[in-house]
Design a protein around this motif. Sequence first.
Motif, PDB file in Angstrom:
ATOM      1  N   ILE A   4       0.864  -1.179   0.000  1.00  0.00           N
ATOM      2  CA  ILE A   4       0.000   0.000   0.000  1.00  0.00           C
ATOM      3  C   ILE A   4       0.901   1.230   0.000  1.00  0.00           C
ATOM      4  O   ILE A   4       1.617   1.485   0.972  1.00  0.00           O
ATOM      5  CB  ILE A   4      -0.916   0.018   1.235  1.00  0.00           C
ATOM      6  N   ILE A   5       0.881   1.936  -1.107  1.00  0.00           N
ATOM      7  CA  ILE A   5       1.756   3.102  -1.255  1.00  0.00           C
ATOM      8  C   ILE A   5       0.942   4.357  -0.927  1.00  0.00           C
ATOM      9  O   ILE A   5      -0.014   4.681  -1.631  1.00  0.00           O
ATOM     10  CB  ILE A   5       2.301   3.185  -2.700  1.00  0.00           C
ATOM     11  N   ILE A   6       1.329   5.030   0.145  1.00  0.00           N
ATOM     12  CA  ILE A   6       0.660   6.288   0.488  1.00  0.00           C
ATOM     13  C   ILE A   6       1.324   7.391  -0.325  1.00  0.00           C
ATOM     14  O   ILE A   6       2.543   7.371  -0.513  1.00  0.00           O
ATOM     15  CB  ILE A   6       0.831   6.601   1.997  1.00  0.00           C
ATOM     16  N   SER A   7       0.525   8.317  -0.816  1.00  0.00           N
ATOM     17  CA  SER A   7       1.104   9.423  -1.575  1.00  0.00           C
ATOM     18  C   SER A   7       0.348  10.709  -1.254  1.00  0.00           C
ATOM     19  O   SER A   7      -0.861  10.678  -1.026  1.00  0.00           O
ATOM     20  CB  SER A   7       1.016   9.117  -3.078  1.00  0.00           C
ATOM     21  N   GLY A   8       1.062  11.807  -1.220  1.00  0.00           N
ATOM     22  CA  GLY A   8       0.401  13.080  -0.946  1.00  0.00           C
ATOM     23  C   GLY A   8       1.413  14.188  -0.749  1.00  0.00           C
ATOM     24  O   GLY A   8       2.624  13.946  -0.663  1.00  0.00           O
ATOM     25  N   LEU A   9       0.903  15.395  -0.670  1.00  0.00           N
ATOM     26  CA  LEU A   9       1.760  16.565  -0.480  1.00  0.00           C
ATOM     27  C   LEU A   9       2.447  16.508   0.883  1.00  0.00           C
ATOM     28  O   LEU A   9       1.967  15.820   1.792  1.00  0.00           O
ATOM     29  CB  LEU A   9       0.900  17.837  -0.548  1.00  0.00           C
ATOM     30  N   PRO A  10       3.533  17.250   1.030  1.00  0.00           N
ATOM     31  CA  PRO A  10       4.158  17.301   2.359  1.00  0.00           C
ATOM     32  C   PRO A  10       3.179  17.881   3.383  1.00  0.00           C
ATOM     33  O   PRO A  10       2.381  18.762   3.048  1.00  0.00           O
ATOM     34  CB  PRO A  10       5.373  18.220   2.147  1.00  0.00           C
ATOM     35  N   THR A  11       3.232  17.384   4.581  1.00  0.00           N
ATOM     36  CA  THR A  11       2.353  17.793   5.720  1.00  0.00           C
ATOM     37  C   THR A  11       0.860  17.838   5.358  1.00  0.00           C
ATOM     38  O   THR A  11       0.140  18.740   5.773  1.00  0.00           O
ATOM     39  CB  THR A  11       2.801  19.151   6.337  1.00  0.00           C
ATOM     40  N   SER A  12       0.421  16.843   4.588  1.00  0.00           N
ATOM     41  CA  SER A  12      -0.994  16.787   4.197  1.00  0.00           C
ATOM     42  C   SER A  12      -1.776  15.788   5.047  1.00  0.00           C
ATOM     43  O   SER A  12      -2.961  15.568   4.805  1.00  0.00           O
ATOM     44  CB  SER A  12      -1.102  16.414   2.718  1.00  0.00           C
ATOM     45  N   GLY A  13      -1.111  15.143   6.005  1.00  0.00           N
ATOM     46  CA  GLY A  13      -1.804  14.178   6.865  1.00  0.00           C
ATOM     47  C   GLY A  13      -1.531  12.725   6.511  1.00  0.00           C
ATOM     48  O   GLY A  13      -2.281  11.829   6.913  1.00  0.00           O
ATOM     49  N   LYS A  14      -0.445  12.461   5.790  1.00  0.00           N
ATOM     50  CA  LYS A  14      -0.146  11.087   5.354  1.00  0.00           C
ATOM     51  C   LYS A  14       0.126  10.153   6.525  1.00  0.00           C
ATOM     52  O   LYS A  14      -0.414   9.056   6.593  1.00  0.00           O
ATOM     53  CB  LYS A  14       1.069  11.083   4.394  1.00  0.00           C
ATOM     54  N   SER A  15       0.988  10.589   7.442  1.00  0.00           N
ATOM     55  CA  SER A  15       1.345   9.709   8.573  1.00  0.00           C
ATOM     56  C   SER A  15       0.143   9.442   9.468  1.00  0.00           C
ATOM     57  O   SER A  15      -0.015   8.344   9.993  1.00  0.00           O
ATOM     58  CB  SER A  15       2.464  10.325   9.404  1.00  0.00           C
ATOM     59  N   THR A  16      -0.709  10.455   9.600  1.00  0.00           N
ATOM     60  CA  THR A  16      -1.917  10.288  10.411  1.00  0.00           C
ATOM     61  C   THR A  16      -2.783   9.187   9.815  1.00  0.00           C
ATOM     62  O   THR A  16      -3.228   8.267  10.511  1.00  0.00           O
ATOM     63  CB  THR A  16      -2.705  11.626  10.452  1.00  0.00           C
ATOM     64  N   ARG A  17      -2.999   9.254   8.501  1.00  0.00           N
ATOM     65  CA  ARG A  17      -3.823   8.240   7.825  1.00  0.00           C
ATOM     66  C   ARG A  17      -3.121   6.889   7.826  1.00  0.00           C
ATOM     67  O   ARG A  17      -3.768   5.847   7.961  1.00  0.00           O
ATOM     68  CB  ARG A  17      -4.129   8.675   6.388  1.00  0.00           C
ATOM     69  N   ALA A  18      -1.802   6.896   7.659  1.00  0.00           N
ATOM     70  CA  ALA A  18      -1.054   5.626   7.640  1.00  0.00           C
ATOM     71  C   ALA A  18      -1.214   4.910   8.986  1.00  0.00           C
ATOM     72  O   ALA A  18      -1.397   3.690   9.034  1.00  0.00           O
ATOM     73  CB  ALA A  18       0.420   5.878   7.348  1.00  0.00           C
ATOM     74  N   LYS A  19      -1.171   5.684  10.074  1.00  0.00           N
ATOM     75  CA  LYS A  19      -1.334   5.081  11.402  1.00  0.00           C
ATOM     76  C   LYS A  19      -2.756   4.567  11.594  1.00  0.00           C
ATOM     77  O   LYS A  19      -2.963   3.498  12.155  1.00  0.00           O
ATOM     78  CB  LYS A  19      -0.967   6.105  12.494  1.00  0.00           C
ATOM     79  N   GLN A  20      -3.739   5.337  11.093  1.00  0.00           N
ATOM     80  CA  GLN A  20      -5.135   4.873  11.191  1.00  0.00           C
ATOM     81  C   GLN A  20      -5.318   3.583  10.395  1.00  0.00           C
ATOM     82  O   GLN A  20      -5.990   2.650  10.837  1.00  0.00           O
ATOM     83  CB  GLN A  20      -6.095   5.943  10.640  1.00  0.00           C
ATOM     84  N   LEU A  21      -4.695   3.543   9.209  1.00  0.00           N
ATOM     85  CA  LEU A  21      -4.810   2.343   8.373  1.00  0.00           C
ATOM     86  C   LEU A  21      -4.144   1.155   9.052  1.00  0.00           C
ATOM     87  O   LEU A  21      -4.664   0.030   9.040  1.00  0.00           O
ATOM     88  CB  LEU A  21      -4.172   2.603   6.997  1.00  0.00           C
ATOM     89  N   HIS A  22      -2.999   1.410   9.667  1.00  0.00           N
ATOM     90  CA  HIS A  22      -2.272   0.351  10.371  1.00  0.00           C
ATOM     91  C   HIS A  22      -3.149  -0.218  11.491  1.00  0.00           C
ATOM     92  O   HIS A  22      -3.252  -1.435  11.667  1.00  0.00           O
ATOM     93  CB  HIS A  22      -0.957   0.909  10.934  1.00  0.00           C
ATOM     94  N   GLU A  23      -3.809   0.676  12.206  1.00  0.00           N
ATOM     95  CA  GLU A  23      -4.688   0.257  13.305  1.00  0.00           C
ATOM     96  C   GLU A  23      -5.850  -0.579  12.761  1.00  0.00           C
ATOM     97  O   GLU A  23      -6.174  -1.635  13.299  1.00  0.00           O
ATOM     98  CB  GLU A  23      -5.231   1.521  13.972  1.00  0.00           C
ATOM     99  N   TYR A  24      -6.448  -0.087  11.669  1.00  0.00           N
ATOM    100  CA  TYR A  24      -7.579  -0.798  11.065  1.00  0.00           C
ATOM    101  C   TYR A  24      -7.143  -2.190  10.584  1.00  0.00           C
ATOM    102  O   TYR A  24      -7.798  -3.191  10.859  1.00  0.00           O
ATOM    103  CB  TYR A  24      -8.136   0.023   9.882  1.00  0.00           C
ATOM    104  N   LEU A  25      -6.013  -2.238   9.884  1.00  0.00           N
ATOM    105  CA  LEU A  25      -5.573  -3.521   9.324  1.00  0.00           C
ATOM    106  C   LEU A  25      -5.111  -4.493  10.411  1.00  0.00           C
ATOM    107  O   LEU A  25      -5.205  -5.702  10.231  1.00  0.00           O
ATOM    108  CB  LEU A  25      -4.462  -3.298   8.287  1.00  0.00           C
ATOM    109  N   SER A  26      -4.628  -3.956  11.527  1.00  0.00           N
ATOM    110  CA  SER A  26      -4.195  -4.838  12.630  1.00  0.00           C
ATOM    111  C   SER A  26      -5.336  -5.760  13.050  1.00  0.00           C
ATOM    112  O   SER A  26      -5.114  -6.934  13.325  1.00  0.00           O
ATOM    113  CB  SER A  26      -3.789  -4.040  13.862  1.00  0.00           C
ATOM    114  N   THR A  27      -6.547  -5.214  13.070  1.00  0.00           N
ATOM    115  CA  THR A  27      -7.676  -6.053  13.473  1.00  0.00           C
ATOM    116  C   THR A  27      -8.049  -7.020  12.340  1.00  0.00           C
ATOM    117  O   THR A  27      -8.402  -8.163  12.593  1.00  0.00           O
ATOM    118  CB  THR A  27      -8.908  -5.212  13.867  1.00  0.00           C
ATOM    119  N   ARG A  28      -7.910  -6.555  11.078  1.00  0.00           N
ATOM    120  CA  ARG A  28      -8.280  -7.431   9.950  1.00  0.00           C
ATOM    121  C   ARG A  28      -7.303  -8.591   9.778  1.00  0.00           C
ATOM    122  O   ARG A  28      -7.684  -9.677   9.377  1.00  0.00           O
ATOM    123  CB  ARG A  28      -8.349  -6.642   8.622  1.00  0.00           C
TER     124      ARG A  28
END
Length: 222
Positions: A4-28
């Motif tokens: 899963i390749i995250i892409s976006g502008l600098p300081t656009s919230g990528k790490s925030t979403r990546a952590k949320q995705l990590h949390e979501y996938l941990s349960t899956r």
Amino acid sequence: MPLIIISGLPTSGKSTRAKQLHEYLSTRVADSKYRLHLISDESLSISRTVYDLSPDKVPAHTRSANASEKDARAAIYGAVKRVLSDKDIVILDGLNYIKGWRYQLHCESKAVRTPSCILQIGCAVDTAKKVNEERLRRKGAGGEGAVQDEDTPEDHDTGEAYEQGNWDNLVFRYEEPNPMTRWDSPLFTLIWEDDEQQTTKVFSDLWDAIAGEGRKVIKPNQ
Ligand code: ADP
């Protein structure tokens, strides 16, 4: 390894979403065959300065203005490759702003017969800019160790700032993912304003595409 390749502008919230995705996938992945990995500039200790092409910002002993970025990409590539397998889901949190780089990552996942996808983080340029300016301001006010007199949520933002010229340049160089190309698809998008419900829906669609029943069978010549 579904990648899963995250892409976006600098300081656009990528790490925030990546952590949320990590949390979501941990349960899956809990009752599946998959292991989960989160790779980022932060996890590899890659500084924002590697993206800075200003001649006066190039660190001593560096071969050329973009050599440090090339070295960083090599480190990221190595880290992704090390965990490549069809049993490992890798979330690659980063700018991933160069089309040719995303193509390279797509080919790498294809070589191990596992899908790749893009999660694009959409954010207004002005919003992202304000986040960086706030980080620069905090850095100027004393950096990470500065004493904070207010306990607002932003005060917990410990992200590294980009120098203004570096930030502007990265926005200018950003090559938007194009879902019409093989390497940028499937493409999922989350915008800054997306609430929890929408975020969970996108994560669930993403899971279906890379690991669920909708997963495409990867053939070597595709
Ligand atoms: P990036 O990884 O793109 O540099 P971060 O994920 O570190 O960006 O986010 C930068 C700042 O913006 C952080 O303070 C974070 O809490 C905040 N932020 C990120 N995404 C959102 C959002 N969707 N809504 C509100 N604040 C956000």
